[in-house]
Design an enzyme around this catalytic site. Structure first.
Site, mmCIF file in Angstrom:
data_model
loop_
_atom_site.group_PDB
_atom_site.id
_atom_site.type_symbol
_atom_site.label_atom_id
_atom_site.label_comp_id
_atom_site.label_asym_id
_atom_site.label_seq_id
_atom_site.Cartn_x
_atom_site.Cartn_y
_atom_site.Cartn_z
ATOM 1 N N GLN A 128 0.832 -1.200 0.000
ATOM 2 C CA GLN A 128 0.000 0.000 0.000
ATOM 3 C C GLN A 128 0.872 1.257 0.000
ATOM 4 O O GLN A 128 1.729 1.400 0.868
ATOM 5 C CB GLN A 128 -0.889 0.018 1.251
ATOM 6 C CG GLN A 128 -1.836 1.190 1.300
ATOM 7 C CD GLN A 128 -2.654 1.201 2.577
ATOM 8 O OE1 GLN A 128 -2.099 1.350 3.658
ATOM 9 N NE2 GLN A 128 -3.949 1.033 2.464
ATOM 10 N N GLY A 129 0.655 2.137 -0.948
ATOM 11 C CA GLY A 129 1.402 3.397 -1.022
ATOM 12 C C GLY A 129 0.468 4.556 -0.776
ATOM 13 O O GLY A 129 0.152 5.311 -1.710
ATOM 14 N N SER A 131 0.575 6.518 2.685
ATOM 15 C CA SER A 131 1.237 7.511 3.551
ATOM 16 C C SER A 131 2.452 8.140 2.870
ATOM 17 O O SER A 131 3.142 7.505 2.087
ATOM 18 C CB SER A 131 1.723 6.852 4.845
ATOM 19 O OG SER A 131 0.682 6.154 5.469
ATOM 20 N N GLU A 246 -9.846 -2.051 5.175
ATOM 21 C CA GLU A 246 -8.635 -2.181 5.995
ATOM 22 C C GLU A 246 -8.973 -2.116 7.480
ATOM 23 O O GLU A 246 -8.418 -2.851 8.292
ATOM 24 C CB GLU A 246 -7.642 -1.062 5.607
ATOM 25 C CG GLU A 246 -6.289 -1.228 6.272
ATOM 26 C CD GLU A 246 -5.266 -0.199 5.809
ATOM 27 O OE1 GLU A 246 -5.582 0.631 4.935
ATOM 28 O OE2 GLU A 246 -4.147 -0.222 6.344
#
Ligand SMILES: Cc1cc2nc3c(=O)[nH]c(=O)nc-3n(C[C@H](O)[C@H](O)[C@H](O)COP(=O)(O)OP(=O)(O)OC[C@H]3O[C@@H](n4cnc5c(N)ncnc54)[C@H](O)[C@@H]3O)c2cc1C
Length: 398
Positions: A128-129, A131, A246
């Site tokens: 997951q990109g 932050s 999530e």
């Protein structure tokens, strides 16, 4: 909703338990924590076994390789999975828990057909990109820029805390496509192929000496427009779908695993001498400790009940309810208390807990890892804000 299991669920439970008893023993123990190539092989190999046994994507549509089973059987599976001590989902977490579900809810037919079966077969690993150095809790302030050039987006910027990005094939990437629009309106959700020039992944060392997460530097990386999920500049809406998976259903497996963690600590307390004398008894003789274990066990049970509700609601609506924030909050706090209990039991022995495979070393690792519970997937303060605004209907904070 009805929390009781049906006769069909009970039959499914027997079938799952028998399969797990056979396969878990045959698959063997995981490799050492720091060997990421071996971990990738171990985790994806296990995912493949789940798939071949018919236990991957239990609630995903059959058309994309899932089994289309009801939520109740998904819950039964998780209960049996934890009880059998089956391998942690590991590097398949993002794909299974929220990238896949986001594609089911928001992806194009082509994206679903390409990616979903590969996730279930353990052939593609996702990270997951979201932050960035200046955009964590305040995710909408992200600055990674994507500029459209013909049929591609050209992406430049930096991501941080991307879990297991160093072993990932694809990334759920949030980019800013319109810098002039209001913050929430200029964001787009893209599928980034990690294996290309312009994507540099640098693992970061954490308190336990491992490298769980990474910085990801993007310098002219390319993403075909066909890899966009949702419309251009509509990524904030898609992001909220991902975050609800999530925070809502992704933790189900973790919550039920807390029960096994607590059981292990009880076994440790039963062995640990209470004091120096031969007849001093064991740590388990301490009524205070037993009371604390009882309370924690009851809280895990309560959390599991609310999780059951979230999972069944997700089945009914396609997306988990905001109640997931309350579950995530409770899970984080109970998880940390259980980990602290482990350290209390070990006492000074924690300092010398050597050897990666001892129960002591595992307890120390669980403790060090537990610090992240209240930060990952949105901090506890952020979850409290969400509970206030989206569940209790309180006015928005400034
Ligand atoms: C184990 C782990 C794995 C992760 N994996 C990923 C991943 O794979 N991909 C990814 O993109 N990110 C990942 N993250 C990042 C995670 O989402 C962020 O750390 C988190 O959102 C918090 O952002 P931050 O670290 O920038 O802290 P900040 O946002 O700077 O927060 C600092 C403190 O201020 C508080 N705070 C901030 N805003 C408010 C507010 N409005 N009200 C009250 N308090 C506030 C926070 O609660 C926190 O205590 C991971 C983090 C961890 C710990």
């Amino acid at each position: 909703m009805d929390l009781r299991y049906s006769a069909a669920d009970d039959a499914f439970r027997k079938e799952v338990a028998a399969w797990l008893a056979r396969e878990v023993a045959a698959y063997g123990a995981p490799p050492p924590p720091g060997d990421w190539a071996a971990r990738r092989a171990y985790d994806t190999g296990w995912q493949r076994r789940l798939h071949d046994g018919g236990y991957a994507g239990l609630h995903w549509p059959v058309a994309y390789g899932g089994r289309g089973l009801p939520a109740s059987q998904q819950l039964v599976f998780l209960e049996e999975y934890a009880a059998a001590g089956a391998p942690y989902v590991g590097i398949n977490f993002v794909g299974n828990a929220h990238a896949g579900p986001t594609l089911i809810a928001e992806g194009t037919e082509e994206q679903r057909r390409h990616h979903l079966p590969r996730i279930l077969r353990g052939e593609s690993v996702w990270c997951q990109g979201f932050s960035e150095p200046e955009a964590g809790s305040d995710l909408a302030s992200l600055r990674t820029r994507a500029v459209r050039q013909g049929d591609e987006y050209v992406v430049t910027g930096q991501k941080v805390w991307s879990t297991r990005a160093h072993v990932a094939d694809y990334c759920e990437l949030l980019v800013r496509t319109d810098p002039d629009a209001p913050r929430h309106r200029g964001i787009t959700w893209l599928i980034l192929d990690m294996d290309q020039p312009g994507v540099e992944v640098r693992p970061m060392k954490t308190i336990d000496g491992e490298s769980h997460f990474c910085e990801v530097f993007l310098d002219g990386a390319r993403v075909p427009v066909s890899n966009r999920v949702g419309e251009e500049n509509d990524g904030w809406r898609v992001t909220n779908v991902t975050l609800r998976f999530e925070r809502g259903t992704a933790f189900a497996q973790h919550i039920i695993t807390l029960r096994s963690q607590l059981r292990r600590l009880v076994a440790l307390a039963r062995q640990r001498p209470a004091g120096a004398g031969a007849d001093a008894g064991t740590a388990w003789d301490d009524p205070g400790l037993r009371r604390q274990v009882g309370r924690l066990d009851a809280r895990v049970d309560a959390l599991w009940r609310v999780t059951q509700r979230c999972v069944t609601e997700a089945e009914a609506t396609g997306v988990p309810s905001p109640l997931g924030s309350a579950v995530k909050l409770g899970y984080s706090e109970v998880g940390q208390e259980i980990a602290q209990l482990g350290m209390r039991l070990l006492g000074r022995r924690a300092l010398g807990a050597g050897g990666p495979d001892t129960e002591e070393a595992r307890t120390v690792r669980d403790y060090l890892w537990s610090f992240q519970y209240t930060i990952a997937a949105g901090t506890s303060q952020i979850q409290r804000n969400l509970v206030a605004e989206r569940i209790l209907g309180m006015p928005k904070g400034r």
